[in-house]
Design an enzyme around this catalytic site. Structure first.
Site, mmCIF file in Angstrom:
data_model
loop_
_atom_site.group_PDB
_atom_site.id
_atom_site.type_symbol
_atom_site.label_atom_id
_atom_site.label_comp_id
_atom_site.label_asym_id
_atom_site.label_seq_id
_atom_site.Cartn_x
_atom_site.Cartn_y
_atom_site.Cartn_z
ATOM 1 C CB VAL A 111 0.981 28.483 -96.359
ATOM 2 C CG1 VAL A 111 2.094 29.171 -95.575
ATOM 3 C CG2 VAL A 111 0.357 29.444 -97.379
ATOM 4 C CG HIS A 127 7.449 30.194 -94.200
ATOM 5 N ND1 HIS A 127 7.929 30.706 -95.377
ATOM 6 C CD2 HIS A 127 8.476 30.293 -93.306
ATOM 7 C CE1 HIS A 127 9.185 31.105 -95.208
ATOM 8 N NE2 HIS A 127 9.547 30.857 -93.967
ATOM 9 N N GLY A 204 12.191 27.179 -106.967
ATOM 10 C CA GLY A 204 11.072 28.126 -106.906
ATOM 11 C C GLY A 204 11.105 29.079 -105.735
ATOM 12 C CB SER A 248 9.834 23.996 -110.669
ATOM 13 O OG SER A 248 8.698 24.757 -110.368
HETATM 14 C C1 BJW Z 1 9.613 30.020 -110.384
HETATM 15 C C2 BJW Z 1 8.588 29.906 -111.253
HETATM 16 C C3 BJW Z 1 8.428 28.657 -111.824
HETATM 17 C C4 BJW Z 1 8.515 31.894 -110.598
HETATM 18 N N1 BJW Z 1 9.258 27.676 -111.495
HETATM 19 N N2 BJW Z 1 10.467 29.122 -110.010
HETATM 20 C C5 BJW Z 1 18.273 39.047 -91.774
HETATM 21 C C6 BJW Z 1 18.619 37.818 -91.244
HETATM 22 C C7 BJW Z 1 17.656 36.982 -90.673
HETATM 23 C C8 BJW Z 1 16.324 37.350 -90.636
HETATM 24 C C9 BJW Z 1 15.991 38.563 -91.172
HETATM 25 C C10 BJW Z 1 16.949 39.413 -91.701
HETATM 26 N N3 BJW Z 1 16.322 40.529 -92.096
HETATM 27 C C11 BJW Z 1 15.017 40.406 -91.827
HETATM 28 C C12 BJW Z 1 14.806 39.229 -91.263
HETATM 29 C C13 BJW Z 1 13.530 38.696 -90.810
HETATM 30 C C14 BJW Z 1 12.589 38.182 -91.886
HETATM 31 C C15 BJW Z 1 13.151 38.215 -93.296
HETATM 32 O O1 BJW Z 1 13.738 37.272 -93.782
HETATM 33 N N4 BJW Z 1 12.903 39.289 -94.015
HETATM 34 C C16 BJW Z 1 13.378 39.433 -95.400
HETATM 35 C C17 BJW Z 1 12.372 40.212 -96.187
HETATM 36 C C18 BJW Z 1 14.736 40.046 -95.394
HETATM 37 N N5 BJW Z 1 12.280 36.816 -91.514
HETATM 38 C C19 BJW Z 1 11.387 36.558 -90.576
HETATM 39 O O2 BJW Z 1 10.794 37.425 -89.979
HETATM 40 C C20 BJW Z 1 11.180 35.101 -90.246
HETATM 41 N N6 BJW Z 1 11.281 34.876 -88.862
HETATM 42 C C21 BJW Z 1 12.428 35.105 -88.207
HETATM 43 O O3 BJW Z 1 13.432 35.526 -88.770
HETATM 44 O O4 BJW Z 1 12.344 34.803 -86.887
HETATM 45 C C22 BJW Z 1 13.389 35.257 -86.054
HETATM 46 C C23 BJW Z 1 12.943 36.562 -85.489
HETATM 47 C C24 BJW Z 1 11.882 36.581 -84.631
HETATM 48 C C25 BJW Z 1 11.472 37.773 -84.100
HETATM 49 C C26 BJW Z 1 12.114 38.940 -84.469
HETATM 50 C C27 BJW Z 1 13.158 38.909 -85.368
HETATM 51 C C28 BJW Z 1 13.574 37.704 -85.896
HETATM 52 C C29 BJW Z 1 9.778 34.656 -90.645
HETATM 53 C C30 BJW Z 1 9.586 34.655 -92.112
HETATM 54 C C31 BJW Z 1 8.154 34.264 -92.452
HETATM 55 C C32 BJW Z 1 7.847 34.392 -93.936
HETATM 56 N N7 BJW Z 1 6.443 34.265 -94.135
HETATM 57 C C33 BJW Z 1 5.920 34.327 -95.486
HETATM 58 C C34 BJW Z 1 4.380 34.379 -95.407
HETATM 59 C C35 BJW Z 1 3.787 33.022 -95.079
HETATM 60 C C36 BJW Z 1 2.304 33.084 -95.065
HETATM 61 C C37 BJW Z 1 1.716 33.393 -96.408
HETATM 62 O O5 BJW Z 1 1.797 32.571 -97.333
HETATM 63 O O6 BJW Z 1 1.148 34.472 -96.551
HETATM 64 O O7 BJW Z 1 6.367 33.191 -96.225
HETATM 65 S S1 BJW Z 1 6.540 35.704 -96.447
HETATM 66 C C38 BJW Z 1 6.683 34.834 -97.956
HETATM 67 O O8 BJW Z 1 8.064 34.713 -98.316
HETATM 68 C C39 BJW Z 1 6.204 33.417 -97.641
HETATM 69 C C40 BJW Z 1 7.162 32.596 -98.438
HETATM 70 O O9 BJW Z 1 7.171 31.265 -97.966
HETATM 71 C C41 BJW Z 1 8.448 33.328 -98.243
HETATM 72 C C42 BJW Z 1 9.504 33.007 -99.208
HETATM 73 O O10 BJW Z 1 9.154 33.396 -100.490
HETATM 74 P P1 BJW Z 1 9.569 32.458 -101.701
HETATM 75 O O11 BJW Z 1 8.968 31.125 -101.549
HETATM 76 O O12 BJW Z 1 11.027 32.515 -101.906
HETATM 77 O O13 BJW Z 1 8.789 33.164 -102.897
HETATM 78 P P2 BJW Z 1 9.078 34.507 -103.679
HETATM 79 O O14 BJW Z 1 7.753 34.986 -104.135
HETATM 80 O O15 BJW Z 1 9.950 35.414 -102.930
HETATM 81 O O16 BJW Z 1 9.930 34.039 -104.940
HETATM 82 C C43 BJW Z 1 9.364 33.211 -105.959
HETATM 83 C C44 BJW Z 1 10.504 32.647 -106.754
HETATM 84 O O17 BJW Z 1 9.946 31.713 -107.666
HETATM 85 C C45 BJW Z 1 11.258 33.689 -107.598
HETATM 86 O O18 BJW Z 1 12.646 33.480 -107.457
HETATM 87 C C46 BJW Z 1 10.826 33.387 -109.035
HETATM 88 O O19 BJW Z 1 11.845 33.646 -109.991
HETATM 89 C C47 BJW Z 1 10.540 31.920 -108.927
HETATM 90 N N8 BJW Z 1 9.593 31.410 -109.897
HETATM 91 N N9 BJW Z 1 7.931 31.173 -111.319
HETATM 92 C C48 BJW Z 1 10.254 27.935 -110.589
HETATM 93 N N10 BJW Z 1 7.421 28.468 -112.714
#
Ligand code: BJW
Ligand code: ZN
Length: 262
Positions: A111, A127, A204, A248
């Site tokens: 974001v 997001h 990432g 990265s």
């Molecule tokens: C490095 C590094 C370096 C470190 N170089 N790398 C099963 C199937 C489908 C959906 C679901 C399901 N079970 C549950 C769900 C729903 C849910 C979900 O996925 N939950 C999971 C926890 C399982 N998803 C949702 O709810 C989504 N909507 C949806 O599914 O709609 C349909 C629906 C509607 C109504 C009811 C039901 C379903 C919406 C998801 C929204 C996510 N929002 C966030 C917050 C955004 C605002 C904010 O910033 O606060 O988005 S959560 C957070 O996670 C944020 C991120 O964009 C997102 C992803 O995280 P990301 O980018 O992968 O980061 P990290 O921290 O997880 O990982 C960092 C990585 O970097 C690591 O791997 C490190 O190793 C690495 N790293 N240093 C490179 N230097």
């Protein structure tokens, strides 16, 4: 799958041949700029909560000041940090490919605005954006002054969200919380970019959060090569052709250089 810590000849050839690249970035891409990922422990006002607890509509409705202040503090932190060499390398690679009739499309889960500040064009903010605000009830857009927090130090007290001028409900950040739908246009644009790419780079991201985590898998349908850039194995690693293990900020400049883009 090849697991590498530096670029070998196979990988260099792949980047040199690619004319249409789709890149998906996650929180780790901004980590070296000083933006915490979602897996790190929190401090200050939020030390008892995980990021996953706070990034929900439920949290905003039950503790609006706590969640609002978290976003305003993160907004100010992002405004105080700079893009890192990973952001700059992607921007350079994008410009270089565009100059040769190719394309590098960026879909980010972040974001923040660090890709843009490095000079890249972002196809999709999956997001949303921490810089946009709207009413949590009627959806009307709200213009707010920048927060005056020190982004490096958490504020001592939570601050109530401002109220909508139209309906009096709370203003919320323009991000996508758990349980909310992603912006359809952004998701479709990212999916289309992956479907037409001849190389997909996933950098990432932990690959845990759906539906963004399913996007790279679209490349499998056409046998498009997939490269992961991450210091750690992820949920997506098994689907990759190459796992480049490392930050990265080091590996994206190296990949862009191997491609001949810098
Ligand atoms: C490095 C590094 C370096 C470190 N170089 N790398 C099963 C199937 C489908 C959906 C679901 C399901 N079970 C549950 C769900 C729903 C849910 C979900 O996925 N939950 C999971 C926890 C399982 N998803 C949702 O709810 C989504 N909507 C949806 O599914 O709609 C349909 C629906 C509607 C109504 C009811 C039901 C379903 C919406 C998801 C929204 C996510 N929002 C966030 C917050 C955004 C605002 C904010 O910033 O606060 O988005 S959560 C957070 O996670 C944020 C991120 O964009 C997102 C992803 O995280 P990301 O980018 O992968 O980061 P990290 O921290 O997880 O990982 C960092 C990585 O970097 C690591 O791997 C490190 O190793 C690495 N790293 N240093 C490179 N230097
Ligand atoms: Zn309203």
């Amino acid at each position: 799958m090849q697991v590498l810590t530096e670029i070998n000849d196979d990988l260099a050839r792949l980047t040199q041949d690619a004319r249409n690249i789709a890149v998906i970035t996650g929180a780790g891409f901004s980590a070296e700029s000083g933006v915490p990922t979602f897996r790190e422990a929190q401090t200050g006002l939020w030390e008892r909560f995980s990021a996953q607890d706070l990034a929900t509509t439920d949290a905003f409705y039950t503790a609006p000041a706590l969640v609002w202040t978290w976003y305003r503090w993160r907004q100010s932190l992002i405004q105080q940090v700079e893009p890192n060499p990973g952001h700059t390398a992607l921007a350079d690679w994008q410009r270089w490919l565009a100059g040769r009739g190719g394309e590098l499309s960026i879909a980010t889960q972040n974001v923040d605005d660090l890709h843009e500040r490095a000079g890249a064009q972002v196809l999709a903010h999956l997001h949303g954006s921490i810089f946009e605000h709207r009413c949590a009830e009627c959806g009307v857009a709200a213009e707010l002054p920048d927060p005056d927090y020190d982004g490096f130090q958490a504020p001592p007290e939570p601050e109530e969200p401002p109220l909508c001028a139209d309906c009096g409900a709370h203003i919320r950040p323009g991000v996508v919380w758990f349980g909310e739908m992603l912006p359809m246009e952004a998701f479709e644009a990212a999916a289309a970019a992956i479907r037409k790419a001849d190389l997909v780079i996933v950098a990432g991201t932990s690959g845990i959060v759906q539906p963004a985590a399913s996007l790279p898998l679209l490349a499998l349908e056409r046998g498009t090569p997939l490269i992961e850039v991450n210091p750690e194995p992820t949920e997506l690693s098994d689907a990759m052709d190459f796992c480049l293990r490392g930050p990265s900020g080091d590996l994206l400049p190296a990949l862009a250089a191997a491609a001949g883009a810098r």
